[in-house]
Design a protein around this motif. Structure first.
Motif, PDB file in Angstrom:
ATOM      1  N   GLN A   1       0.899  -1.003  -0.041  1.00 23.29           N
ATOM      2  CA  GLN A   1       0.050   0.134   0.092  1.00 23.29           C
ATOM      3  C   GLN A   1       0.858   1.340   0.038  1.00 23.29           C
ATOM      4  OE1 GLN A   1      -2.683   0.349   3.309  1.00 23.29           O
ATOM      5  NE2 GLN A   1      -3.640   2.105   2.536  1.00 23.29           N
ATOM      6  N   VAL A   2       0.349   2.099  -0.833  1.00 22.23           N
ATOM      7  CA  VAL A   2       1.097   3.455  -0.901  1.00 22.23           C
ATOM      8  C   VAL A   2       0.059   4.594  -0.251  1.00 22.23           C
ATOM      9  CG1 VAL A   2       1.956   5.204  -2.262  1.00 22.23           C
ATOM     10  CG2 VAL A   2       2.322   2.714  -2.846  1.00 22.23           C
ATOM     11  N   GLN A   3       0.714   5.215   0.803  1.00 19.78           N
ATOM     12  CA  GLN A   3       0.068   6.347   1.496  1.00 19.78           C
ATOM     13  C   GLN A   3       0.461   7.823   0.765  1.00 19.78           C
ATOM     14  OE1 GLN A   3       2.182   4.271   3.689  1.00 19.78           O
ATOM     15  NE2 GLN A   3       0.182   2.953   3.439  1.00 19.78           N
ATOM     16  N   LEU A   4      -0.197   8.603   0.450  1.00 19.57           N
ATOM     17  CA  LEU A   4      -0.040   9.944  -0.235  1.00 19.57           C
ATOM     18  C   LEU A   4      -0.569  11.096   0.424  1.00 19.57           C
ATOM     19  CD1 LEU A   4      -1.493   8.572  -3.689  1.00 19.57           C
ATOM     20  CD2 LEU A   4       1.015   8.708  -3.050  1.00 19.57           C
ATOM     21  N   VAL A   5       0.133  11.988   0.504  1.00 17.17           N
ATOM     22  CA  VAL A   5      -0.225  13.434   1.177  1.00 17.17           C
ATOM     23  C   VAL A   5       0.038  14.477   0.195  1.00 17.17           C
ATOM     24  CG1 VAL A   5       0.245  14.959   3.203  1.00 17.17           C
ATOM     25  CG2 VAL A   5       0.206  12.283   3.623  1.00 17.17           C
ATOM     26  N   GLU A   6      -1.068  14.988  -0.276  1.00 12.45           N
ATOM     27  CA  GLU A   6      -1.083  16.170  -1.184  1.00 12.45           C
ATOM     28  C   GLU A   6      -1.174  17.539  -0.285  1.00 12.45           C
ATOM     29  OE1 GLU A   6      -4.526  13.653  -3.175  1.00 12.45           O
ATOM     30  OE2 GLU A   6      -3.987  14.314  -1.105  1.00 12.45           O
ATOM     31  N   SER A   7      -0.295  18.670  -0.848  1.00 11.69           N
ATOM     32  CA  SER A   7      -0.118  19.860  -0.345  1.00 11.69           C
ATOM     33  C   SER A   7      -0.195  20.758  -1.264  1.00 11.69           C
ATOM     34  CB  SER A   7       0.823  19.854   0.942  1.00 11.69           C
ATOM     35  OG  SER A   7       1.973  19.574   0.169  1.00 11.69           O
ATOM     36  N   GLY A   8      -0.208  22.128  -0.867  1.00 12.73           N
ATOM     37  CA  GLY A   8      -0.036  23.220  -1.913  1.00 12.73           C
ATOM     38  C   GLY A   8      -1.439  23.819  -2.236  1.00 12.73           C
ATOM     39  N   GLY A   9      -2.453  23.433  -1.717  1.00 10.51           N
ATOM     40  CA  GLY A   9      -3.626  24.011  -2.393  1.00 10.51           C
ATOM     41  C   GLY A   9      -3.937  25.376  -1.827  1.00 10.51           C
ATOM     42  N   GLY A  10      -4.809  26.283  -2.173  1.00 14.17           N
ATOM     43  CA  GLY A  10      -5.143  27.298  -1.635  1.00 14.17           C
ATOM     44  C   GLY A  10      -5.773  28.182  -2.458  1.00 14.17           C
ATOM     45  N   LEU A  11      -5.649  29.463  -2.154  1.00 15.66           N
ATOM     46  CA  LEU A  11      -6.275  30.672  -2.867  1.00 15.66           C
ATOM     47  C   LEU A  11      -5.411  31.193  -3.702  1.00 15.66           C
ATOM     48  CD1 LEU A  11      -8.876  32.180  -3.737  1.00 15.66           C
ATOM     49  CD2 LEU A  11      -8.311  33.771  -1.451  1.00 15.66           C
ATOM     50  N   VAL A  12      -5.830  31.382  -5.067  1.00 12.70           N
ATOM     51  CA  VAL A  12      -4.753  32.190  -6.068  1.00 12.70           C
ATOM     52  C   VAL A  12      -5.704  32.950  -6.871  1.00 12.70           C
ATOM     53  CG1 VAL A  12      -4.843  30.248  -7.516  1.00 12.70           C
ATOM     54  CG2 VAL A  12      -2.894  31.727  -7.659  1.00 12.70           C
ATOM     55  N   GLN A  13      -5.096  34.121  -7.312  1.00 18.50           N
ATOM     56  CA  GLN A  13      -5.629  34.923  -8.431  1.00 18.50           C
ATOM     57  C   GLN A  13      -5.727  34.284  -9.674  1.00 18.50           C
ATOM     58  OE1 GLN A  13      -4.036  38.947  -7.930  1.00 18.50           O
ATOM     59  NE2 GLN A  13      -5.942  39.236  -6.600  1.00 18.50           N
ATOM     60  N   ALA A  14      -6.862  34.590 -10.446  1.00 18.73           N
ATOM     61  CA  ALA A  14      -6.860  34.268 -11.900  1.00 18.73           C
ATOM     62  C   ALA A  14      -5.533  34.777 -12.753  1.00 18.73           C
ATOM     63  CB  ALA A  14      -7.947  34.679 -12.586  1.00 18.73           C
ATOM     64  N   GLY A  15      -4.849  33.545 -13.642  1.00 13.58           N
ATOM     65  CA  GLY A  15      -3.605  34.058 -14.000  1.00 13.58           C
ATOM     66  C   GLY A  15      -2.635  33.894 -13.372  1.00 13.58           C
ATOM     67  N   GLY A  16      -2.443  33.414 -12.050  1.00 14.81           N
ATOM     68  CA  GLY A  16      -1.366  32.927 -11.154  1.00 14.81           C
ATOM     69  C   GLY A  16      -1.073  31.851 -11.343  1.00 14.81           C
ATOM     70  N   SER A  17      -0.024  31.214 -10.472  1.00 14.41           N
ATOM     71  CA  SER A  17       0.331  30.032 -10.424  1.00 14.41           C
ATOM     72  C   SER A  17       0.379  29.192  -9.161  1.00 14.41           C
ATOM     73  CB  SER A  17       1.666  29.978 -11.062  1.00 14.41           C
ATOM     74  OG  SER A  17       1.967  30.465 -12.233  1.00 14.41           O
ATOM     75  N   ARG A  18       0.530  27.896  -9.110  1.00 16.87           N
ATOM     76  CA  ARG A  18       0.355  27.178  -7.933  1.00 16.87           C
ATOM     77  C   ARG A  18       1.228  25.920  -8.154  1.00 16.87           C
ATOM     78  NH1 ARG A  18      -1.377  29.654  -3.200  1.00 16.87           N
ATOM     79  NH2 ARG A  18      -1.570  27.947  -1.612  1.00 16.87           N
ATOM     80  N   ARG A  19       1.929  25.432  -7.079  1.00 16.02           N
ATOM     81  CA  ARG A  19       2.415  24.156  -7.129  1.00 16.02           C
ATOM     82  C   ARG A  19       1.914  23.147  -5.929  1.00 16.02           C
ATOM     83  NH1 ARG A  19       8.761  22.547  -5.878  1.00 16.02           N
ATOM     84  NH2 ARG A  19       7.819  22.689  -3.798  1.00 16.02           N
ATOM     85  N   LEU A  20       1.384  22.149  -6.683  1.00 13.95           N
ATOM     86  CA  LEU A  20       0.805  21.129  -5.594  1.00 13.95           C
ATOM     87  C   LEU A  20       1.995  19.843  -5.561  1.00 13.95           C
ATOM     88  CD1 LEU A  20      -2.845  20.719  -6.894  1.00 13.95           C
ATOM     89  CD2 LEU A  20      -1.861  22.341  -5.480  1.00 13.95           C
ATOM     90  N   SER A  21       2.020  19.653  -4.109  1.00 15.87           N
ATOM     91  CA  SER A  21       2.926  18.426  -4.125  1.00 15.87           C
ATOM     92  C   SER A  21       2.188  16.992  -3.634  1.00 15.87           C
ATOM     93  CB  SER A  21       4.027  18.842  -2.912  1.00 15.87           C
ATOM     94  OG  SER A  21       4.538  19.867  -3.255  1.00 15.87           O
TER      95      SER A  21
END
Length: 114
Positions: A1-21
């Motif tokens: 079994q593999v455990q996965l933990v996402e992070s990096g979400g949040g609020l961003v303005q249109a046209g902006g960038s975001r990196r999810l992990s």
């Protein structure tokens, strides 16, 4: 079994960038591929991008040119780099690992404000 933990979400303005992990642990040596998906309310979960253990990548047409998937083997982490974000990209993003079975993370919310 593999455990996965996402992070990096949040609020961003249109046209902006975001990196999810997505950090993987557990039976990581069995992982064949990892991918990023998203699911809007009332809609099916859709594949955005995936990457194999050998580095091959695949993208949905809807995000080609805007999103990039990458991985850091030393950190057992897969990233989703999102550029030129639009309000319609607002939803929950999930990470999936394919090994002997499919395992999912808990999801991370991305909200793009107009």
């Amino acid at each position: 079994q593999v455990q996965l933990v996402e992070s990096g979400g949040g609020l961003v303005q249109a046209g902006g960038s975001r990196r999810l992990s997505c950090a993987a642990s557990g039976s990581i040596f069995r992982i064949i591929s990892m991918g990023w998906y998203r699911q809007a309310p009332g809609k099916q979960r859709e594949l955005l991008a995936d990457i194999t253990s050998s580095g091959w990548t695949n993208y949905a047409d809807s995000v080609k040119g805007r999103f990039t998937i990458s991985r850091d083997g030393a950190k057992n982490t897969v990233y989703l780099h999102m550029n030129s974000l639009k309000p319609e990209d607002t939803t929950v993003y999930y990470c999936k690992a394919v090994a002997l079975r499919e395992d999912w993370g808990q999801g991370t919310q991305v909200t793009v404000s107009s």
